[in-house]
Design an enzyme around this catalytic site. Structure first.
Site, PDB file in Angstrom:
ATOM      1  CD  GLU A 298     107.122 -40.150  67.295  1.00 50.54           C
ATOM      2  OE1 GLU A 298     107.302 -41.298  67.133  1.00 50.54           O
ATOM      3  OE2 GLU A 298     106.021 -40.024  67.078  1.00 50.54           O
ATOM      4  CG  HIS A 327      92.927 -54.969  92.398  1.00 54.88           C
ATOM      5  ND1 HIS A 327      91.998 -55.082  92.838  1.00 54.88           N
ATOM      6  CD2 HIS A 327      91.711 -54.827  91.032  1.00 54.88           C
ATOM      7  CE1 HIS A 327      91.030 -55.294  93.307  1.00 54.88           C
ATOM      8  NE2 HIS A 327      90.693 -54.468  92.038  1.00 54.88           N
ATOM      9  CE  LYS A 441     112.618 -43.063  61.391  1.00 53.18           C
ATOM     10  NZ  LYS A 441     111.933 -42.428  61.041  1.00 53.18           N
TER      11      LYS A 441
HETATM   12  O1  PA5 Z   1     104.237 -40.058  64.113  1.00 49.27           O
HETATM   13  C1  PA5 Z   1     104.498 -40.067  63.520  1.00 49.27           C
HETATM   14  O2  PA5 Z   1     105.140 -39.162  62.060  1.00 49.27           O
HETATM   15  C2  PA5 Z   1     106.012 -41.462  63.648  1.00 49.27           C
HETATM   16  O3  PA5 Z   1     105.599 -42.465  64.165  1.00 49.27           O
HETATM   17  C3  PA5 Z   1     105.488 -41.965  62.288  1.00 49.27           C
HETATM   18  O4  PA5 Z   1     104.095 -42.590  61.821  1.00 49.27           O
HETATM   19  C4  PA5 Z   1     106.166 -43.593  61.820  1.00 49.27           C
HETATM   20  O5  PA5 Z   1     107.393 -43.279  62.312  1.00 49.27           O
HETATM   21  C5  PA5 Z   1     105.806 -44.332  61.096  1.00 49.27           C
HETATM   22  O6  PA5 Z   1     106.228 -43.683  59.611  1.00 49.27           O
HETATM   23  P1  PA5 Z   1     106.403 -43.964  58.526  1.00 49.27           P
HETATM   24  O7  PA5 Z   1     104.658 -43.488  58.244  1.00 49.27           O
HETATM   25  O8  PA5 Z   1     106.690 -42.459  57.885  1.00 49.27           O
HETATM   26  O9  PA5 Z   1     106.488 -45.075  57.778  1.00 49.27           O
END
Ligand code: PA5
Length: 450
Positions: A298, A327, A441
């Site tokens: 990410e 394996h 989203k």
């Molecule tokens: O790293 C990030 O920002 C995302 O992976 C969030 O942790 C994830 O989308 C969850 O978001 P939130 O904490 O707002 O629910």
């Protein structure tokens, strides 16, 4: 080349990534290192500048206010006294760190260990109805505390989990029970969950606004579940603090996070190895590799650089487990496309050991095992795999922890977080946003509302 931090008990060994050892196709030369030296120095200065400005929250976490740490410990003790089960409602950065720390430091079958005095732990991290129902089957509702974790307060997966369990508690146990049994971890002042928590009088813990989800394991996000399950959270933070000292060093060859970022960057951009495998030879670090997978993917997988150019950068994280995946995947790493850089995670001393009994010693193919320890076997397998890969020109490095402890895990988490901040600078991208998940989203919302 090796880097050892005695205060953190962590060693990084890059010998099998050097051209002198594995050849020029996959190996790094002095020239390669020199070609990014200036960039690496600039990257480090840039991160340290942001530290000085105080706007990059994860850098402050090793120095978390002791009052907040105490508050988390008190809350954890209260939960421990009153509940048999603890459920984290969250996803992504609000779940993966919790799982990683728990797996690393608690018993592998923690929830089923007879006599375990701390609450059992469930971390949902999904909205699959079969899975959620199965978790529900396991819970004595009146003895379960729920920790809903979401920084934004609007994540569909987390809020749907919350809505489900809220209703369940209210229907079965009443509204007061709901208020008692739910702890909300979210932004201190904004967002939907903060408003709900304030309006309904839920207990809350803060997620600092300047700490992104995947960098939040050392905030209340990860610390509460860790404390509830008996992990020493002060030691986690102490480990991060010690690693932070290492990360402040300006010389790249002395700084483990910069060095790791630089090696990974050279592997991707010069050696054309965009697949980053993390392969722990410690079962308890399997979920750590999962946490790192999100952190790398990410943070660094981006379409635009900071100047607005389309760059489509990013290394693809792959999770493997030694010796299991010898394996399963090693055949591919050894002979398949020359596109991978493998990071082994190992430990010098396992927390327990076992001896292989001597039997059938007349059979040569078994006799070598007699009276040897399992730790010796898994160490031999790890070394043999990294050596064999190196012999075949396949670059790899090894990160070895002296031991698995709250301190070393805190240090390791922080090492990788700092490394990713440096990588963001090297690629000239914003490592702290995730615009690529937004469209999905929006479409989910449309599909749920049409
Ligand atoms: O790293 C990030 O920002 C995302 O992976 C969030 O942790 C994830 O989308 C969850 O978001 P939130 O904490 O707002 O629910």
């Amino acid at each position: 080349m090796k880097l050892y931090s005695s205060s953190c008990g962590i060693e990084l060994d890059f010998s099998n990534a050097c051209a002198g050892r594995i050849g020029y196709a996959g190996g790094i030369t002095e020239d390669d290192l020199n070609s990014v030296r200036q960039k690496a120095q600039a990257a480090h200065s840039a991160v340290e500048k942001v530290r000085a400005e105080g706007t990059l929250g994860f850098l402050k976490l090793p120095y978390t206010d002791p009052k907040l740490v105490q508050e988390i410990k008190h809350l954890a003790a209260d939960i421990e006294r009153n509940y048999s089960d603890f459920v984290v409602l969250g996803i992504g950065g609000s779940a993966l760190g919790n799982i990683a720390v728990h797996s690393a430091l608690n018993h592998p079958f923690y929830n089923n260990v007879p006599g375990e005095s701390h609450p059992r732990l469930f971390v949902l991290d999904n909205v699959d109805p079969e899975y959620i129902s199965a978790v529900m089957d396991m819970l004595p509702l009146e003895k379960t505390c729920f920790n809903v974790i979401t920084k934004s307060g609007t994540t569909a997966e987390t809020m749907s989990q919350f809505l489900l369990f809220r209703q369940l508690i209210i229907d079965r146990l009443g509204y007061d029970a709901f208020k008692k049994q739910v702890v909300a971890t979210t932004d201190p002042s904004s967002g939907v969950l903060r408003k709900i928590a304030n309006d309904e009088g839920l207990r809350t813990l803060p997620i600092p606004p300047d700490v992104g989800g995947r960098f939040s394991v050392l905030t209340a996000v990860g610390l509460l579940s860790a404390a509830v399950t008996g992990i020493n959270i002060s030691d986690l933070l102490e480990g991060a603090r010690l690693m932070d000292e290492e990360c402040r060093k300006p010389e790249m060859t002395e700084n483990p996070a910069v060095m790791n970022a630089v090696v990974q960057y050279i592997m991707d951009t010069i050696k054309m190895r965009p697949m980053a495998v993390m392969m722990p030879y410690v079962q308890s670090l399997r979920d750590f590799a999962d946490w790192f997978r999100q952190l790398l993917a990410e943070s660094i997988g981006k379409k635009f650089d900071r100047d607005g150019n389309v760059v489509h950068v990013g290394t693809t994280p792959i999770k493997a487990l030694g010796a299991t995946d010898q394996h399963s995947q090693i055949q591919l790493y050894m002979e398949g496309p020359e596109d991978k850089f493998i990071t082994f995670l190992g430990v010098k001393k396992y927390r327990t050991d076992l001896t292989i009994p001597a039997a059938y010693t007349e059979i040569e193919k078994l006799s070598f095992l007699a009276n040897k320890t399992f730790s010796r076997l898994i160490h031999a397998e790890q070394q043999a795999t990294s050596e064999a890969l190196a012999n075949n020109g396949r670059p790899n490095c090894t990160i070895t922890l002296d031991e698995i402890s709250a301190k070393s895990i805190g240090a390791l988490l922080y090492l990788f977080e700092y490394q990713i901040a440096i990588a963001g600078e090297l690629y000239n991208i914003n490592a702290f946003d995730q615009p690529g998940v937004e469209e999905g989203k929006i479409l989910t919302y449309q599909k749920m509302t049409c």
